[in-house]
Design a protein around this motif. Sequence first.
Motif, PDB file in Angstrom:
ATOM      1  N   GLU A  11       0.805  -1.230   0.000  1.00 14.71           N
ATOM      2  CA  GLU A  11       0.000   0.000   0.000  1.00 14.71           C
ATOM      3  C   GLU A  11       0.834   1.275   0.000  1.00 14.71           C
ATOM      4  O   GLU A  11       0.294   2.360   0.202  1.00 14.71           O
ATOM      5  CB  GLU A  11      -0.946   0.002   1.215  1.00 14.71           C
ATOM      6  CG  GLU A  11      -2.000  -1.082   1.119  1.00 14.71           C
ATOM      7  CD  GLU A  11      -2.881  -1.147   2.343  1.00 14.71           C
ATOM      8  OE1 GLU A  11      -4.118  -1.225   2.146  1.00 14.71           O
ATOM      9  OE2 GLU A  11      -2.354  -1.129   3.478  1.00 14.71           O
ATOM     10  N   ARG A  12       2.099   1.165  -0.271  1.00 17.89           N
ATOM     11  CA  ARG A  12       2.943   2.369  -0.259  1.00 17.89           C
ATOM     12  C   ARG A  12       2.447   3.424  -1.243  1.00 17.89           C
ATOM     13  O   ARG A  12       2.446   4.598  -0.941  1.00 17.89           O
ATOM     14  CB  ARG A  12       4.404   2.020  -0.505  1.00 17.89           C
ATOM     15  CG  ARG A  12       5.019   1.326   0.690  1.00 17.89           C
ATOM     16  CD  ARG A  12       6.497   1.173   0.580  1.00 17.89           C
ATOM     17  NE  ARG A  12       6.997   0.417   1.726  1.00 17.89           N
ATOM     18  CZ  ARG A  12       8.245   0.453   2.131  1.00 17.89           C
ATOM     19  NH1 ARG A  12       9.125   1.192   1.493  1.00 17.89           N
ATOM     20  NH2 ARG A  12       8.629  -0.267   3.167  1.00 17.89           N
ATOM     21  N   SER A  13       1.992   3.015  -2.402  1.00 16.81           N
ATOM     22  CA  SER A  13       1.493   4.000  -3.365  1.00 16.81           C
ATOM     23  C   SER A  13       0.211   4.658  -2.849  1.00 16.81           C
ATOM     24  O   SER A  13      -0.018   5.853  -3.068  1.00 16.81           O
ATOM     25  CB  SER A  13       1.280   3.384  -4.745  1.00 16.81           C
ATOM     26  OG  SER A  13       0.304   2.366  -4.686  1.00 16.81           O
ATOM     27  N   LEU A  16       1.249   7.237  -0.245  1.00 15.03           N
ATOM     28  CA  LEU A  16       1.751   8.443  -0.927  1.00 15.03           C
ATOM     29  C   LEU A  16       0.614   9.263  -1.520  1.00 15.03           C
ATOM     30  O   LEU A  16       0.628  10.495  -1.438  1.00 15.03           O
ATOM     31  CB  LEU A  16       2.727   8.055  -2.039  1.00 15.03           C
ATOM     32  CG  LEU A  16       4.145   7.779  -1.617  1.00 15.03           C
ATOM     33  CD1 LEU A  16       4.955   7.291  -2.811  1.00 15.03           C
ATOM     34  CD2 LEU A  16       4.789   9.003  -0.997  1.00 15.03           C
ATOM     35  N   ALA A  17      -0.346   8.604  -2.114  1.00 17.27           N
ATOM     36  CA  ALA A  17      -1.473   9.325  -2.720  1.00 17.27           C
ATOM     37  C   ALA A  17      -2.243  10.105  -1.657  1.00 17.27           C
ATOM     38  O   ALA A  17      -2.628  11.262  -1.877  1.00 17.27           O
ATOM     39  CB  ALA A  17      -2.397   8.351  -3.452  1.00 17.27           C
ATOM     40  N   SER A  41       7.938  12.159  -1.641  1.00 17.73           N
ATOM     41  CA  SER A  41       8.309  11.258  -2.739  1.00 17.73           C
ATOM     42  C   SER A  41       8.337   9.817  -2.225  1.00 17.73           C
ATOM     43  O   SER A  41       8.352   9.565  -1.020  1.00 17.73           O
ATOM     44  CB  SER A  41       9.694  11.632  -3.275  1.00 17.73           C
ATOM     45  OG  SER A  41      10.687  11.322  -2.297  1.00 17.73           O
ATOM     46  N   ALA A  42       8.378   8.882  -3.164  1.00 17.07           N
ATOM     47  CA  ALA A  42       8.474   7.468  -2.795  1.00 17.07           C
ATOM     48  C   ALA A  42       9.754   7.218  -2.009  1.00 17.07           C
ATOM     49  O   ALA A  42       9.762   6.445  -1.038  1.00 17.07           O
ATOM     50  CB  ALA A  42       8.407   6.596  -4.040  1.00 17.07           C
TER      51      ALA A  42
END
Length: 164
Positions: A11-13, A16-17, A41-42
């Motif tokens: 779920e990292r993206s 970030l969202a 940022s990532a």
Amino acid sequence: MTSIRPCREAERSAILAIVNAAAVAYRGVIPADRWHEPYMSARELDSEIDAGVVFWGSEADGALVGVMGIQPVRDVDLIRHAYVLPGNQRFGVGSALIEHLRGLSDRPMLVGTWAAAEWAINFYRRHGFELVSPERKTALLKSYWTIPERQIETSVVLASSGFR
């Protein structure tokens, strides 16, 4: 139906969202030299997780709608990166997350935020955190966080009751 649970590696993206969508509220509020896009940022997220920040999420209808991190540092727990998707704000998501994280720990908690982000300061105050003095803020930020001097200048620290 909403539930609070640890965020998953995959779920990292989504984290970030949520952070980047909610952080838009800072644009034009925090000093211009502190604003950048994306806000996180990532690579920054990976660095925070590698430093021990554990993200918890509020899930509604199978999707994350808010995130908040907790990071143990020596004798305290830091509340880190607390964000709720704009369309889900003001419905108790952030309150549920912070109360959950407070229930995970019996240690004092600290949170740092932008001095100009009055809504964030008020949120933490409603949840029992108190602003520390400017002098103490600087010492705490230098001791417990790894942030640039300019961010120290433009931030505040709030402490849970029981912090000495």
